[in-house]
Motif scaffolding. Structure first.
Motif, PDB file in Angstrom:
ATOM      1  N   THR A  15      30.397  38.634  30.498  1.00  0.00           N
ATOM      2  CA  THR A  15      30.979  37.457  31.475  1.00  0.00           C
ATOM      3  C   THR A  15      32.487  37.650  31.510  1.00  0.00           C
ATOM      4  N   GLU A  16      33.205  38.964  31.355  1.00  0.00           N
ATOM      5  CA  GLU A  16      34.414  38.882  31.728  1.00  0.00           C
ATOM      6  C   GLU A  16      34.821  38.974  33.252  1.00  0.00           C
ATOM      7  N   PRO A  17      36.153  38.302  33.380  1.00  0.00           N
ATOM      8  CA  PRO A  17      36.474  38.223  34.562  1.00  0.00           C
ATOM      9  C   PRO A  17      36.424  39.268  35.476  1.00  0.00           C
ATOM     10  N   VAL A  18      36.303  39.151  36.893  1.00  0.00           N
ATOM     11  CA  VAL A  18      36.633  40.303  38.048  1.00  0.00           C
ATOM     12  C   VAL A  18      38.038  40.466  38.037  1.00  0.00           C
ATOM     13  N   GLU A  19      38.631  41.784  37.797  1.00  0.00           N
ATOM     14  CA  GLU A  19      40.179  42.139  37.871  1.00  0.00           C
ATOM     15  C   GLU A  19      40.241  43.409  38.595  1.00  0.00           C
TER      16      GLU A  19
END
Length: 182
Positions: A15-19
């Motif tokens: 669930t890590e953010p889109v970077e």
């Protein structure tokens, strides 16, 4: 490798953010090294074709810093053994029921609770293989398309920072347009 788990029992990396990061020439070298390691690991299962694909395979293109690779296999008959072999090299299998894509078997290599690499294992006759190669090569050959894609990725990452699926889906029309162009 042990990874931290969030309250909802999903691993942190899931669930890590889109970077989107600035282009890094090291991505091409890392991709080549990962392909080499995968060839050695998967050769006993008849895997010969492995490609570095996705944005990190395109020079000067901003990207999520995740090395995407794909590999062809004749069948998924040895999938359990492949999962175990890859697990020994820090790869996690994402069951296709969770992945949602029947056309591939998906693996993620994690470092420090972040995605480091993806592996898309596909059957030899899978149409997605040719589409991925065609899209990658068009962006490599036509820098103006890569710049358009970079702008779109930045915009979509900002709009969908917490929703990877929405980010990926929002790129679909651009990708289809590139694949359909002569």
């Amino acid at each position: 490798m042990q990874t931290s788990v969030q309250v909802n029992n999903w691993p942190v990396w899931a669930t890590e953010p889109v970077e989107i990061k600035p282009p890094d020439p090291a991505w091409l070298m890392k991709g080549a090294e990962e392909v080499k390691q995968l060839r050695e690991t998967l050769y006993p299962f008849g895997v010969r074709d492995i490609e570095h694909m996705g944005s990190t395979s395109i020079p000067n293109l901003p990207a999520k810093p995740i090395i995407d690779m794909m590999a062809k296999i004749k069948s998924y008959n040895d999938l359990e053994e492949i999962i175990e072999r890859l697990k020994a090299n820090d790869w996690s299998y994402v069951p296709y029921e969770l992945d949602g894509h029947e056309w591939r078997r998906f693996f993620v290599k994690v470092k420090n609770d972040r995605r480091d690499c993806h592996l898309h294992l596909m059957l030899e006759d899978e149409a997605h293989w040719g589409q991925q190669i065609k899209f990658r090569n068009k962006l490599r050959e036509q820098p103006y398309l890569a710049e358009q894609y970079a702008e779109l990725k930045r915009k979509l990452a900002e709009e969908n920072r917490e929703d990877r699926e929405a980010y990926t889906e929002a790129k679909t029309d651009f990708i289809k347009r590139i694949l359909e162009a002569q």
